[in-house]
Write a protein that holds these residues in place. Structure first.
Motif, PDB file in Angstrom:
ATOM      1  N   GLU A 162       0.818  -1.211   0.000  1.00 10.45           N
ATOM      2  CA  GLU A 162       0.000   0.000   0.000  1.00 10.45           C
ATOM      3  C   GLU A 162       0.850   1.259   0.000  1.00 10.45           C
ATOM      4  O   GLU A 162       0.387   2.327  -0.378  1.00 10.45           O
ATOM      5  CB  GLU A 162      -0.906   0.019   1.235  1.00 10.45           C
ATOM      6  N   HIS A 163       2.089   1.159   0.450  1.00 14.45           N
ATOM      7  CA  HIS A 163       2.954   2.328   0.576  1.00 14.45           C
ATOM      8  C   HIS A 163       3.738   2.640  -0.691  1.00 14.45           C
ATOM      9  O   HIS A 163       3.973   3.803  -1.002  1.00 14.45           O
ATOM     10  CB  HIS A 163       3.936   2.131   1.726  1.00 14.45           C
ATOM     11  N   CYS A 164       4.182   1.602  -1.415  1.00 19.62           N
ATOM     12  CA  CYS A 164       5.048   1.846  -2.575  1.00 19.62           C
ATOM     13  C   CYS A 164       4.551   1.199  -3.865  1.00 19.62           C
ATOM     14  O   CYS A 164       5.085   1.481  -4.928  1.00 19.62           O
ATOM     15  CB  CYS A 164       6.476   1.381  -2.275  1.00 19.62           C
ATOM     16  N   GLY A 165       3.551   0.338  -3.796  1.00 18.25           N
ATOM     17  CA  GLY A 165       2.995  -0.292  -4.984  1.00 18.25           C
ATOM     18  C   GLY A 165       3.791  -1.475  -5.513  1.00 18.25           C
ATOM     19  O   GLY A 165       3.448  -2.051  -6.533  1.00 18.25           O
ATOM     20  N   ARG A 166       4.871  -1.862  -4.798  1.00 15.66           N
ATOM     21  CA  ARG A 166       5.666  -3.011  -5.241  1.00 15.66           C
ATOM     22  C   ARG A 166       4.919  -4.310  -4.980  1.00 15.66           C
ATOM     23  O   ARG A 166       4.187  -4.435  -4.016  1.00 15.66           O
ATOM     24  CB  ARG A 166       6.997  -3.064  -4.478  1.00 15.66           C
ATOM     25  N   ARG A 167       5.171  -5.298  -5.841  1.00 13.96           N
ATOM     26  CA  ARG A 167       4.598  -6.626  -5.633  1.00 13.96           C
ATOM     27  C   ARG A 167       5.246  -7.236  -4.394  1.00 13.96           C
ATOM     28  O   ARG A 167       6.441  -7.104  -4.180  1.00 13.96           O
ATOM     29  CB  ARG A 167       4.848  -7.509  -6.839  1.00 13.96           C
ATOM     30  N   MET A 168       4.435  -7.890  -3.575  1.00 13.92           N
ATOM     31  CA  MET A 168       4.932  -8.495  -2.342  1.00 13.92           C
ATOM     32  C   MET A 168       5.031 -10.004  -2.483  1.00 13.92           C
ATOM     33  O   MET A 168       4.371 -10.614  -3.324  1.00 13.92           O
ATOM     34  CB  MET A 168       4.001  -8.156  -1.176  1.00 13.92           C
ATOM     35  N   ILE A 169       5.850 -10.602  -1.631  1.00  8.90           N
ATOM     36  CA  ILE A 169       5.908 -12.055  -1.489  1.00  8.90           C
ATOM     37  C   ILE A 169       4.742 -12.426  -0.585  1.00  8.90           C
ATOM     38  O   ILE A 169       4.600 -11.868   0.502  1.00  8.90           O
ATOM     39  CB  ILE A 169       7.239 -12.491  -0.848  1.00  8.90           C
ATOM     40  N   VAL A 170       3.887 -13.352  -1.016  1.00  6.73           N
ATOM     41  CA  VAL A 170       2.686 -13.708  -0.256  1.00  6.73           C
ATOM     42  C   VAL A 170       2.682 -15.205   0.018  1.00  6.73           C
ATOM     43  O   VAL A 170       2.932 -16.008  -0.878  1.00  6.73           O
ATOM     44  CB  VAL A 170       1.405 -13.312  -1.025  1.00  6.73           C
ATOM     45  N   GLN A 171       2.384 -15.567   1.262  1.00  7.02           N
ATOM     46  CA  GLN A 171       2.237 -16.974   1.650  1.00  7.02           C
ATOM     47  C   GLN A 171       0.859 -17.158   2.260  1.00  7.02           C
ATOM     48  O   GLN A 171       0.506 -16.459   3.210  1.00  7.02           O
ATOM     49  CB  GLN A 171       3.311 -17.356   2.673  1.00  7.02           C
ATOM     50  N   VAL A 172       0.085 -18.076   1.704  1.00  3.71           N
ATOM     51  CA  VAL A 172      -1.262 -18.363   2.196  1.00  3.71           C
ATOM     52  C   VAL A 172      -1.249 -19.732   2.859  1.00  3.71           C
ATOM     53  O   VAL A 172      -0.682 -20.686   2.327  1.00  3.71           O
ATOM     54  CB  VAL A 172      -2.282 -18.342   1.036  1.00  3.71           C
ATOM     55  N   SER A 173      -1.890 -19.821   4.025  1.00  2.00           N
ATOM     56  CA  SER A 173      -2.024 -21.090   4.730  1.00  2.00           C
ATOM     57  C   SER A 173      -3.494 -21.275   5.126  1.00  2.00           C
ATOM     58  O   SER A 173      -4.279 -20.335   4.993  1.00  2.00           O
ATOM     59  CB  SER A 173      -1.125 -21.103   5.972  1.00  2.00           C
ATOM     60  N   PRO A 174      -3.887 -22.443   5.615  1.00  2.00           N
ATOM     61  CA  PRO A 174      -5.289 -22.656   5.977  1.00  2.00           C
ATOM     62  C   PRO A 174      -5.809 -21.703   7.056  1.00  2.00           C
ATOM     63  O   PRO A 174      -6.996 -21.406   7.104  1.00  2.00           O
ATOM     64  CB  PRO A 174      -5.312 -24.098   6.499  1.00  2.00           C
ATOM     65  N   ASP A 175      -4.917 -21.201   7.910  1.00  2.00           N
ATOM     66  CA  ASP A 175      -5.376 -20.334   8.998  1.00  2.00           C
ATOM     67  C   ASP A 175      -5.049 -18.860   8.797  1.00  2.00           C
ATOM     68  O   ASP A 175      -5.221 -18.053   9.706  1.00  2.00           O
ATOM     69  CB  ASP A 175      -4.813 -20.817  10.332  1.00  2.00           C
ATOM     70  N   GLY A 176      -4.580 -18.451   7.620  1.00  2.00           N
ATOM     71  CA  GLY A 176      -4.298 -17.041   7.373  1.00  2.00           C
ATOM     72  C   GLY A 176      -3.288 -16.843   6.257  1.00  2.00           C
ATOM     73  O   GLY A 176      -3.083 -17.722   5.431  1.00  2.00           O
ATOM     74  N   TRP A 177      -2.640 -15.681   6.251  1.00  2.00           N
ATOM     75  CA  TRP A 177      -1.650 -15.349   5.233  1.00  2.00           C
ATOM     76  C   TRP A 177      -0.680 -14.325   5.792  1.00  2.00           C
ATOM     77  O   TRP A 177      -0.953 -13.679   6.806  1.00  2.00           O
ATOM     78  CB  TRP A 177      -2.308 -14.810   3.968  1.00  2.00           C
ATOM     79  N   TRP A 178       0.456 -14.171   5.132  1.00  2.00           N
ATOM     80  CA  TRP A 178       1.368 -13.068   5.401  1.00  2.00           C
ATOM     81  C   TRP A 178       1.885 -12.564   4.062  1.00  2.00           C
ATOM     82  O   TRP A 178       1.892 -13.283   3.080  1.00  2.00           O
ATOM     83  CB  TRP A 178       2.508 -13.438   6.348  1.00  2.00           C
ATOM     84  N   ALA A 179       2.258 -11.293   4.027  1.00  2.00           N
ATOM     85  CA  ALA A 179       2.784 -10.672   2.813  1.00  2.00           C
ATOM     86  C   ALA A 179       3.969  -9.796   3.198  1.00  2.00           C
ATOM     87  O   ALA A 179       3.910  -9.090   4.199  1.00  2.00           O
ATOM     88  CB  ALA A 179       1.708  -9.840   2.132  1.00  2.00           C
ATOM     89  N   LYS A 180       5.031  -9.848   2.388  1.00  2.00           N
ATOM     90  CA  LYS A 180       6.254  -9.120   2.718  1.00  2.00           C
ATOM     91  C   LYS A 180       6.658  -8.184   1.579  1.00  2.00           C
ATOM     92  O   LYS A 180       6.834  -8.611   0.441  1.00  2.00           O
ATOM     93  CB  LYS A 180       7.392 -10.099   2.974  1.00  2.00           C
TER      94      LYS A 180
END
Length: 76
Positions: A42-60
């Protein structure tokens, strides 16, 4: 040094498009239902690394760090 205009810019976390005040930005239906993690920072518009799991996700973002689904739920 970044100008104030660049620092205030925001991006759509699902499309990567720069948000422009006064112009509506369409959020994909799956994202609005909470089924899709953000793919862009949201801050710079760069594509993030995203990991999705059954209980949620994280993005870097390489510049702005990690967010995860638990942090998003707290913002709602």
């Amino acid at each position: 040094m970044e100008s104030l205009v660049e620092m205030d810019e925001r991006y759509n976390p699902y499309t990567g498009k720069r948000l422009v005040p006064g112009i509506d930005d369409v959020t994909p239906r799956a994202a609005s239902m909470g089924l899709e993690p953000p793919r862009f920072c949201e801050h710079c518009g760069r594509r993030m690394i995203v990991q999705v799991s059954p209980d949620g996700w994280w993005a870097k973002c390489s510049r702005h760090g990690v967010i995860d689904s638990s942090l998003r739920e707290q913002q709602r």
